[in-house]
Design an enzyme around this catalytic site. Structure first.
Site, mmCIF file in Angstrom:
data_model
loop_
_atom_site.group_PDB
_atom_site.id
_atom_site.type_symbol
_atom_site.label_atom_id
_atom_site.label_comp_id
_atom_site.label_asym_id
_atom_site.label_seq_id
_atom_site.Cartn_x
_atom_site.Cartn_y
_atom_site.Cartn_z
ATOM 1 N N ASP A 62 -61.869 -17.594 46.253
ATOM 2 C CA ASP A 62 -61.675 -18.636 45.255
ATOM 3 C C ASP A 62 -60.734 -17.908 44.326
ATOM 4 O O ASP A 62 -60.223 -19.015 43.677
ATOM 5 C CB ASP A 62 -63.172 -18.822 44.479
ATOM 6 C CG ASP A 62 -63.604 -17.427 43.795
ATOM 7 O OD1 ASP A 62 -63.946 -16.651 44.578
ATOM 8 O OD2 ASP A 62 -63.752 -17.612 42.462
ATOM 9 N N GLU A 84 -56.459 -13.570 35.807
ATOM 10 C CA GLU A 84 -57.047 -14.003 37.188
ATOM 11 C C GLU A 84 -56.721 -15.396 37.543
ATOM 12 O O GLU A 84 -56.613 -16.328 36.644
ATOM 13 C CB GLU A 84 -58.537 -13.755 37.119
ATOM 14 C CG GLU A 84 -59.052 -13.856 38.663
ATOM 15 C CD GLU A 84 -60.375 -13.565 38.724
ATOM 16 O OE1 GLU A 84 -61.303 -13.562 37.774
ATOM 17 O OE2 GLU A 84 -60.996 -13.274 39.997
ATOM 18 N N ASP A 112 -61.286 -12.122 44.164
ATOM 19 C CA ASP A 112 -62.214 -11.450 44.705
ATOM 20 C C ASP A 112 -62.367 -12.147 46.351
ATOM 21 O O ASP A 112 -61.797 -12.783 46.643
ATOM 22 C CB ASP A 112 -63.785 -11.460 44.059
ATOM 23 C CG ASP A 112 -63.950 -12.850 43.710
ATOM 24 O OD1 ASP A 112 -63.426 -13.933 44.629
ATOM 25 O OD2 ASP A 112 -64.993 -13.171 43.064
ATOM 26 N N TYR A 168 -70.756 -19.426 39.637
ATOM 27 C CA TYR A 168 -70.644 -20.694 39.755
ATOM 28 C C TYR A 168 -72.073 -21.583 39.460
ATOM 29 O O TYR A 168 -72.107 -22.251 40.085
ATOM 30 C CB TYR A 168 -69.902 -21.003 40.744
ATOM 31 C CG TYR A 168 -68.429 -20.632 40.772
ATOM 32 C CD1 TYR A 168 -67.619 -21.120 40.039
ATOM 33 C CD2 TYR A 168 -68.112 -19.510 41.555
ATOM 34 C CE1 TYR A 168 -66.040 -20.894 39.958
ATOM 35 C CE2 TYR A 168 -66.635 -19.038 41.537
ATOM 36 C CZ TYR A 168 -65.819 -19.846 40.675
ATOM 37 O OH TYR A 168 -64.598 -19.204 40.795
#
Ligand code: NAG
Ligand code: NAG
Ligand code: NAG
Length: 511
Positions: free
Chosen positions: A79, A480, A82, A231
Site C-alpha cells: 500500500d 510517505e 511497507d 486501516y
C-alpha cells in the site's frame, strides 16, 4: 549600443521574460506526470514481476504469500512504504484507477498510456480474484503492521510474518467486501470491450462479494483486529455498500436491483444524510453522492428522482466546500496560505487528489448537461471548477511555496528521502546480499543521503498547513506515499492534457 537597439533588446527581453514566467509557473507537462504516475504502481507490485516490468530496481517478492493458509495470495500491491498487503486501500486504489480509465480512456490512450493503465488495474484485480477464494470468503490482508514495521527491509528480503487474514460468514467485513466489489465492478467496465471474458469474470466476483457483504453485515476491523491501528474503517460499511451498488448498477448495464438498493437504503445508510468534506479509502460518501447525482438526468419516476436530488444536494455540499463556496467557514475545506486544500496533517495529499478527481469529473458532467454548480454563495460554471482542480494539480507539480513537486521524479526538485523501504535501500538487482530486519534501520533508514532508488510517480503525504515540507525519511506523515494518493491523479492528469496543448498554442500565438 544605440538607443534603438537598446529599446528593441529591452522589448525582446520583456517578451522572453513573460514567456518564461508563464512556462515556469503554469505550463506543466501533464503527459509526463501521467506516464510517471503509472510507473509508480510497478514499484508497489508484490509477487512475481513480469518480463516487461519497467521499474528495474524491484524484483520478485512475497512468493509464498498465503502458503501457510493453503491459498495462493501471490501478487497485489504494497500500500505504501511497507510490505503489508492491506485489502481495503488496495481495493480503493483499483476503484479509482478504474474510474480514471472509465472517464478519460481516450485521453489516456492519446497519451499512449492505456496499456499501462490497464496493467495497473489488472495487477490488482488478478489478486482480488485469488483473494476471493469462495463466495463468502475474502482474504483481507497479508502480513501485519506491527511485525512489518519492526523491520526496515527490501521486499525481496522480507523475513516478517506473512500470515493472511480473512473475512467470512462468521467474521464479516461488509466494508472490505463492498469496496472489493466496487473495484471489480468498475474494472469489469474497463475491460468490457478489450477483454470480455475477464470483464465477465470480474463482474461475477463483484456480484458475489456484494451479496456476501450485504448479507453478513459487519465492519472488517471488528473481525480482523490486526488492521485496527492501520486501516480501521471509521465510517463503517454503509458507504461501501452504496458505492458497490452504484458500480454494479453501471457494470450490469443498469440492472434495476442495484439502483433500487441505492434509492431504498439512501436514508438508513447515510447516503443522503451525511454531508462531508473528505473522500478517502475509508469514507466514500462524497463519491457515492457524485455518482448518484450523475444518474439524476435519467431518473424514471418521481420517488427515484426525489432521492437522487437529495444525493445531489450532498454532493454539491462537498464540491462547494472544496471550492470555498459554502456559507459558513466551518463548512468549507481549509486551505494553506499557498492555496492547497487542507484536511489533516497526516498524508493530506490523499484528500487533495480525491477532491481534484471528483471536481474534475463533476465539471465534465455539468458541461455535458449544460448546467452550473449552485453553491450557497454563488453559481460556478464548469470551467471555473476545472480551473480550481488544475490549480491543485499545479500545486502538486511545483507551483507552491517550496517550489517542489510532490509527485516524486517529476521536475527538478522533488522529495528525495521518501519513507519507503524498497526505495531507500540499495536495489536488490545491484546487491543481492541479504539485508536483515534491523540492518536496514541501522544502515539505510538513518542515512541523510537521498534514497538510492527514485520512487517515480509516487504522491507523498505533502506539506503541512503552512505549506512547509521536511524531506526526511522519518517524517512519514509528509514523506510517505500511498497507492491511493496517485490513483485518482491518473484520470486528472489525462483530463488536463488538452489544456496543456491549448496553452502551448496560446504561447505560440502571443509570440
Ligand atoms: C446560506 O445563506 C443563505 C442566505 O443567508 C441562506 O438562505 C441559506 O439557507 C444558507 N445555506 C446553507 C446551506 O446554510
Ligand atoms: C461528457 O461527455 C463526453 C463526450 O460525450 C463523455 O465521453 C464523458 O463520459 C462525459 N462525462 C461525464 C462526466 O458526463
Ligand atoms: C521559490 O521560488 C520563488 C520564485 O523564484 C522564490 O522567490 C522563493 O524564494 C523560492 N522558495 C523556496 C523555498 O525555494
Amino acid at each position: 549600443m544605440d538607443e534603438q537597439s537598446k529599446l528593441s533588446l529591452h522589448h525582446c527581453c520583456l517578451i522572453l521574460f513573460s514567456v518564461l514566467t508563464i512556462s515556469s509557473t503554469t505550463a506543466f507537462d501533464y503527459g509526463d506526470a501521467l506516464m510517471k504516475s503509472l510507473l509508480y504502481f510497478e514499484s508497489q507490485r508484490s509477487g512475481r514481476l513480469p518480463y516487461n516490468q519497467r521499474v528495474t530496481w524491484r524484483d520478485h517478492s512475497g512468493l509464498t504469500d498465503g502458503l501457510e493458509q493453503g491459498v495462493d495470495l501471490v501478487g497485489g500491491y504494497y500500500d505504501a512504504g511497507d510490505h503489508v498487503k492491506f485489502g481495503l486501500p488496495m481495493a480503493f486504489t483499483v476503484t479509482m484507477l478504474s474510474w480514471s480509465v472509465i472517464e478519460y480512456r481516450d485521453q489516456i490512450g492519446d497519451a499512449g498510456e492505456l496499456e499501462h493503465a490497464l496493467e495497473a488495474i489488472k495487477w490488482g484485480t488478478d489478486y482480488f480474484i485469488k483473494a476471493h477464494a469462495s463466495p463468502n470468503v475474502l482474504w483481507a490482508e497479508v502480513g501485519d503492521g506491527d511485525t512489518d514495521h519492526y523491520c526496515w527491509q527490501r521486499p525481496e528480503d522480507m523475513t516478517t510474518s506473512r500470515q493472511a487474514y480473512k473475512i467470512d460468514e462468521k467474521n464479516p467485513g461488509s466494508d472490505l467486501a463492498g469496496e472489493t466489489a466496487a473495484a471489480m465492478a468498475a474494472a469489469s467496465i474497463v475491460f468490457k470491450k478489450t477483454n470480455p471474458h475477464y470483464s465477465h469474470l470480474l463482474l461475477h466476483h463483484a456480484q458475489e462479494l456484494f451479496e456476501f457483504g450485504d448479507k453478513y453485515r459487519g465492519k472488517y476491523d471488528g473481525s480482523i483486529g490486526v488492521v485496527k491501528s492501520y486501516y480501521a474503517s471509521v465510517s463503517g460499511f454503509m458507504d461501501e455498500l452504496l458505492w458497490a451498488a452504484l458500480w454494479l448498477y453501471e457494470a450490469t448495464d443498469k440492472e434495476d436491483y442495484y439502483l433500487k438498493y441505492v434509492i431504498n437504503k439512501a436514508h438508513c445508510f447515510g447516503g443522503i444524510g451525511w454531508a462531508i468534506s473528505e473522500f478517502s479509502w475509508d469514507v466514500k460518501y462524497a463519491g457515492v453522492q457524485v455518482l448518484a447525482s450523475m444518474l439524476l438526468e435519467k431518473a424514471k419516476h418521481g420517488h427515484e428522482g426525489h432521492v437522487l436530488k437529495q444525493y445531489r444536494s450532498k454532493a454539491e455540499y462537498y464540491l462547494c466546500s472544496c471550492l470555498n463556496k459554502n456559507n459558513a467557514t466551518g463548512d468549507n475545506v481549509e486551505r494553506t496560505p499557498g492555496g492547497l486544500l487542507y484536511i489533516r496533517q497526516w498524508n493530506n495529499m490523499q484528500y487533495v487528489s480525491t477532491a481534484t478527481f471528483l471536481l474534475t469529473v463533476y465539471s465534465d458532467f455539468l458541461r455535458n448537461s449544460s448546467q452550473h454548480l449552485r453553491c450557497p454563495t454563488g453559481t460556478i460554471d464548469p470551467e471555473e471548477i476545472l480551473s480550481f482542480a488544475k490549480s491543485q494539480v499545479d500545486y502538486i507539480l511545483g507551483s507552491n511555496p517550496m517550489n517542489m513537486s510532490y509527485l516524486v521524479g517529476y521536475g527538478s526538485k522533488y522529495p528525495i528521502r521518501v519513507h519507503h523501504r524498497g526505495a531507500s535501500i540499495v536495489s536488490y538487482r545491484e546487491k543481492k546480499g541479504f539485508i536483515g530486519c534491523t540492518q536496514g534501520y541501522d544502515n539505510w533508514y538513518s542515512r541523510v543521503e537521498p534514497n538510492p532508488n527514485v520512487l517515480v510517480g509516487a504522491l507523498v503525504g505533502g506539506p503541512d498547513c503552512r505549506d512547509n515540507f521536511m524531506d526526511q525519511r522519518d517524517n512519514y506523515m509528509q514523506t510517505e506515499a500511498c497507492t491511493y494518493n496517485t490513483a485518482p491523479l491518473v484520470g486528472v492528469f489525462a483530463r488536463l492534457l488538452p489544456l496543456e496543448e491549448n496553452l502551448e498554442v496560446e504561447l505560440v500565438a502571443s509570440y
